[in-house]
Design a protein around this motif. Structure first.
Motif, PDB file in Angstrom:
ATOM      1  N   ARG A  41      -2.132   0.396  -4.544  1.00 30.94           N
ATOM      2  CA  ARG A  41      -2.603  -1.227  -4.247  1.00 30.94           C
ATOM      3  C   ARG A  41      -1.544  -2.512  -3.724  1.00 30.94           C
ATOM      4  N   LEU A  42      -0.936  -2.295  -2.618  1.00 28.16           N
ATOM      5  CA  LEU A  42      -0.314  -2.955  -1.665  1.00 28.16           C
ATOM      6  C   LEU A  42      -1.771  -2.616  -0.332  1.00 28.16           C
ATOM      7  N   SER A  48      -7.295  -6.787   4.739  1.00 28.62           N
ATOM      8  CA  SER A  48      -7.902  -8.063   5.773  1.00 28.62           C
ATOM      9  C   SER A  48      -7.034  -8.114   6.587  1.00 28.62           C
ATOM     10  N   PHE A  49      -5.913  -7.853   6.933  1.00 30.96           N
ATOM     11  CA  PHE A  49      -4.870  -6.960   8.011  1.00 30.96           C
ATOM     12  C   PHE A  49      -5.870  -5.709   8.931  1.00 30.96           C
ATOM     13  N   HIS A  56      -8.126   2.531  10.231  1.00 39.31           N
ATOM     14  CA  HIS A  56      -7.670   2.316   9.748  1.00 39.31           C
ATOM     15  C   HIS A  56      -6.386   1.625  10.686  1.00 39.31           C
ATOM     16  N   THR A  57      -6.767   0.666  11.388  1.00 33.49           N
ATOM     17  CA  THR A  57      -5.424   0.657  12.225  1.00 33.49           C
ATOM     18  C   THR A  57      -5.343  -1.291  12.061  1.00 33.49           C
ATOM     19  N   GLN A  66       3.904 -10.097   5.873  1.00 33.25           N
ATOM     20  CA  GLN A  66       2.373 -10.424   5.761  1.00 33.25           C
ATOM     21  C   GLN A  66       1.782  -9.946   4.073  1.00 33.25           C
ATOM     22  N   VAL A  67       1.770  -8.716   4.631  1.00 36.45           N
ATOM     23  CA  VAL A  67       0.819  -8.638   3.606  1.00 36.45           C
ATOM     24  C   VAL A  67       1.981  -8.394   2.018  1.00 36.45           C
TER      25      VAL A  67
END
Length: 107
Positions: A41-42, A48-49, A56-57, A66-67
């Protein structure tokens, strides 16, 4: 059904995120949120980050906070919208709008 990935603990999820470049200042807190919100979910909020989607970096200096702030903002916004919809339904403003839209050809 077999799954290609074995499940990992919340602490291991935190380590994985750090290995991918996410800055985590409080590992215990991050593990807590992952246990309550869910990694996947997160994941929709940290998408977008991500700098390199194949590996996946994360973009440089991206933080877990921020997330989490983006998730919290979205959650609060959805709750406000649902509350506004419920109020308009309760006040009877919504039903005439629906009838008007459905019966544009009605007299």
């Amino acid at each position: 059904m077999q799954f290609p990935k074995a499940p990992i603990t919340f602490a291991q999820q935190v380590d994985l995120l750090e290995d991918r470049g996410l800055v985590i200042n409080d590992k215990e807190s991050a593990a807590f949120y992952l246990s309550h919100i869910n990694y996947y979910r997160l994941g929709t909020y940290w998408w977008s980050f991500i700098e390199d989607h194949q590996n996946h970096t994360f973009k440089s200096a991206t933080t877990f906070e921020q997330v989490l702030n983006l998730y919290s903002f979205d959650r609060e916004l959805r709750l406000l919208l649902l509350d506004a919809i419920a109020q308009s339904l309760g006040s009877g403003l919504f039903l005439p709008f629906v009838i008007k839209e459905k019966c544009k050809t009605c007299p």
